[in-house]
Design an enzyme around this catalytic site. Structure first.
Site, PDB file in Angstrom:
ATOM      1  N   GLU A 332       1.384  -1.206   0.164  1.00 30.30           N
ATOM      2  CA  GLU A 332       0.388   0.197  -0.135  1.00 30.30           C
ATOM      3  C   GLU A 332       0.769   1.405  -0.020  1.00 30.30           C
ATOM      4  O   GLU A 332       1.576   1.126   1.025  1.00 30.30           O
ATOM      5  CB  GLU A 332      -0.563   0.090   1.348  1.00 30.30           C
ATOM      6  CG  GLU A 332      -1.799  -0.942   0.924  1.00 30.30           C
ATOM      7  CD  GLU A 332      -2.590  -0.336   1.968  1.00 30.30           C
ATOM      8  OE1 GLU A 332      -3.757  -1.546   2.983  1.00 30.30           O
ATOM      9  OE2 GLU A 332      -2.552  -0.076   3.621  1.00 30.30           O
ATOM     10  N   CYS A 333       0.392   2.257  -1.498  1.00 30.90           N
ATOM     11  CA  CYS A 333       1.271   3.209  -0.363  1.00 30.90           C
ATOM     12  C   CYS A 333       2.731   3.703  -1.195  1.00 30.90           C
ATOM     13  O   CYS A 333       3.651   3.132  -1.383  1.00 30.90           O
ATOM     14  CB  CYS A 333       0.756   4.444   0.372  1.00 30.90           C
ATOM     15  SG  CYS A 333       0.726   5.804   0.086  1.00 30.90           S
TER      16      CYS A 333
END
Length: 455
Positions: A332-333
């Site tokens: 994620e991210c």
């Protein structure tokens, strides 16, 4: 279960609610077992809560989560604690929409039936404070605004003016103030406060804050308010049905200064399904833990540590080889950025990353896709069949420029001021699913259940 509780809210972002919350947590932790919560999709403020209390801070978010889930997570994590302190997000009534309280501090406070302490930035203010407190306390008759704490107060005499004004025009009780003192102000950067894991001298600064607040805040009065019958009303909810997999799954979770953005309830949910969690550091460890079934790389600040990440070539190769062999992975991210070929900062400096995703991450001057959004799977993936939906949040100052042909996996949309924005995001390569959206799996159990069932 009757749980003493308080919500610490601000009139606006920067009013001082985080300062008040941290000082209060520091004071209370000396006397009792405290559980903290943070409203909204925040990872940085919770890291300070956890640092102070020694208990993992939990997120409560009425956009991402249903009311029943919020009540369940609050009760589950408050069990056995003496008091629960909930820090708000932005201003008291600010949330996902301008015409209702979805995603706001006010909404969560009403779900929890919790009294609210309003934090007001009182610098260069006197009688006007009464108008602010009166407006906030009367705006929503279903909300229990019970007290006020003033921040950035210049002196005892200044506080007495503020206190007299509020008492003259409202029934709201002043519980004290925080001095206007640079020595108790915590440093910030582009996504908010600099995380607790990076700050030197944090203990001393927190001790100074707590010592100052102990002289100017009615802590015993706040505890009495938290324990009143109205404050400790029982919350009725249905406990979610979670069936363990019946087999062991080993999950490696990246956790250090570069990667530490996780919803702790996500990790507990993995454990509830039967997974064991093994933390490792992409900055310092030489390779992934052995016999891993799932790799989870959350968000953080890889751009701040890009040279250190580059220098740990052994770890980068370990991750690359495992992903190319088909290791299951959620990134994620910041984790997504780490899997690309390189990161480029605002000054044009570059550092090599894992190189599993053929493309590069570039830092940007402005926030990208900031805020809540709705995610729909454009194609079947590790998270399930096409069309499956979940509520998410994005908050980043970078973009990924792909240099390989990939179908973008997530159909994203958000509605703001009556206007709908649509875009595509995310990708799956082999058994790795990555993208910018942050996902709270309690928002839709099907996502994590599908992932675990295919491993």
């Amino acid at each position: 279960m009757s749980i003493p509780k308080l919500v610490i809210a601000g009139t606006h972002s920067g009013a001082g609610k985080t300062t008040v919350t941290m000082g209060l947590l520091k004071l209370l932790s000396k006397r009792m077992n405290v559980q903290s919560f943070k409203i909204g999709p925040d990872y940085i403020d919770p890291s300070f809560h956890t640092y102070i209390t020694g208990e993992k801070c939990r997120n409560l978010d009425s956009f991402l989560l249903e009311e029943n889930t919020i009540k369940y997570l609050f009760n589950k994590n408050s069990k056995g604690k003496d008091v629960s302190i909930v820090e708000g997000v932005m201003g008291l009534f600010d949330g996902a929409k301008p015409d209702n309280d979805l995603g706001s501090t006010a909404h969560v406070a009403k779900i929890l039936k919790a009294p609210v302490i309003l934090v007001v930035d009182a610098k260069a203010m006197a009688r006007s404070s009464a108008a602010i407190v009166k407006g906030y306390s009367e705006f929503d008759s279903d909300l229990q605004v019970q007290g006020v704490i003033f921040n950035r107060v210049s002196s005892e005499a200044h506080y007495e003016l503020l206190k007299a004004a509020v008492e003259a025009y409202t029934d709201i009780k002043p519980f004290g103030y925080v001095k206007n003192d640079a020595a108790i102000t915590l440093p910030s950067r582009h996504l908010g406060l600099i995380p607790s894991v990076e700050q030197e001298g944090l203990n001393e600064r927190l001790d100074l804050l707590a010592s100052s607040m102990e002289r100017t805040i009615d802590v015993d009065g706040l505890l009495e308010l938290a324990a009143t019958p109205d404050s400790t009303q029982e919350l009725h909810y249905l406990e979610p049905s979670i069936t363990p997999l019946g087999r062991k799954i080993k999950v490696a979770v990246a956790f250090d200064e570069a990667f530490n953005f996780y919803y702790w309830d996500n990790l507990d949910l993995l454990r509830a399904y039967g997974a064991s969690i093994h933390f490792f550091s992409p900055l310092r460890d030489q390779m992934l833990p052995e016999d891993v079934d799932l790799l989870y790389i959350g968000g953080g600040f890889p751009e701040v540590y890009m040279k250190e990440l580059e220098n740990n070539r052994s770890m980068r190769l370990s991750i690359l080889e495992n992903l190319e062999r088909g290791l299951y992975c959620i990134a994620e991210c910041g984790g997504y950025m780490y899997l690309t070929n390189e990161i480029e900062d605002l000054d044009g400096n570059k550092a090599s990353m894992v190189g599993f995703i053929n493309g590069k991450s570039k830092m940007t001057e402005r926030l990208q896709r900031f805020g809540y959004a709705n995610l729909e799977l454009a194609d079947s993936s590790l998270y399930g069949i096409a069309g499956r939906k979940i509520k998410v949040h994005e908050f980043h100052r970078s973009i990924v420029e792909l240099e390989e042909e990939k179908d973008l996996l997530f159909n994203m949309n958000k509605i703001r001021n009556g206007r709908e924005s649509k875009w595509q995001s995310g990708m799956q390569k082999y058994h790795t699913l990555c993208g910018y959206p942050h996902i709270h799996w309690y928002s839709n159990f099907e996502f994590i259940e599908n992932l675990l069932n295919v491993i």
